[in-house]
Design a protein around this motif. Structure first.
Motif, mmCIF file in Angstrom:
data_model
loop_
_atom_site.group_PDB
_atom_site.id
_atom_site.type_symbol
_atom_site.label_atom_id
_atom_site.label_comp_id
_atom_site.label_asym_id
_atom_site.label_seq_id
_atom_site.Cartn_x
_atom_site.Cartn_y
_atom_site.Cartn_z
ATOM 1 N N LEU A 7 0.879 -1.367 -0.024
ATOM 2 C CA LEU A 7 0.087 0.054 -0.136
ATOM 3 C C LEU A 7 0.827 1.458 0.009
ATOM 4 O O LEU A 7 2.001 1.220 0.571
ATOM 5 C CB LEU A 7 -0.851 -0.015 1.403
ATOM 6 C CG LEU A 7 -1.938 -1.224 1.550
ATOM 7 C CD1 LEU A 7 -2.281 -1.128 2.799
ATOM 8 C CD2 LEU A 7 -2.837 -1.150 0.406
ATOM 9 N N GLU A 11 -3.179 5.117 1.427
ATOM 10 C CA GLU A 11 -3.820 3.832 1.642
ATOM 11 C C GLU A 11 -3.592 3.117 2.969
ATOM 12 O O GLU A 11 -4.406 2.660 3.529
ATOM 13 C CB GLU A 11 -3.372 2.796 0.657
ATOM 14 C CG GLU A 11 -3.832 3.144 -0.819
ATOM 15 C CD GLU A 11 -3.320 2.313 -2.046
ATOM 16 O OE1 GLU A 11 -3.803 2.384 -3.051
ATOM 17 O OE2 GLU A 11 -2.333 1.938 -1.617
ATOM 18 N N GLN A 12 -2.472 2.985 3.445
ATOM 19 C CA GLN A 12 -1.913 2.618 4.877
ATOM 20 C C GLN A 12 -2.866 3.274 5.889
ATOM 21 O O GLN A 12 -3.372 2.541 6.743
ATOM 22 C CB GLN A 12 -0.546 2.462 4.806
ATOM 23 C CG GLN A 12 -0.219 1.729 6.222
ATOM 24 C CD GLN A 12 1.236 1.363 6.342
ATOM 25 O OE1 GLN A 12 2.039 1.430 5.380
ATOM 26 N NE2 GLN A 12 1.537 1.111 7.648
#
Length: 67
Positions: A7, A11-12
């Motif tokens: 990611l 996103e993480q």
């Protein structure tokens, strides 16, 4: 089966925030998302198949209604 999911930072962080909000692990959030995606995709496929069948079976009536 194990896999690595790469990611980007955003996103993480989004995954981490969702996991914290739901009180579950990031892995569980990701697994839920995958299950939901697969279910929606399967549903879309079934609807598309049913639509094609209906259009084929009722083509003449649909054509008459459209004219």
């Amino acid at each position: 089966m194990a896999m690595t999911l790469r990611l980007d930072y955003q996103e993480q962080e989004a995954l981490k925030a969702r996991a914290a909000a739901e009180g579950i692990s990031m892995q569980d959030v990701a697994r839920r998302a995958i299950r939901d995606y697969v279910a929606r995709s399967e549903h879309r496929s079934k609807v598309s198949t049913a639509t094609e069948l209906i259009l084929d079976v009722h083509a003449q009536a649909i054509e008459r209604l459209g004219t």
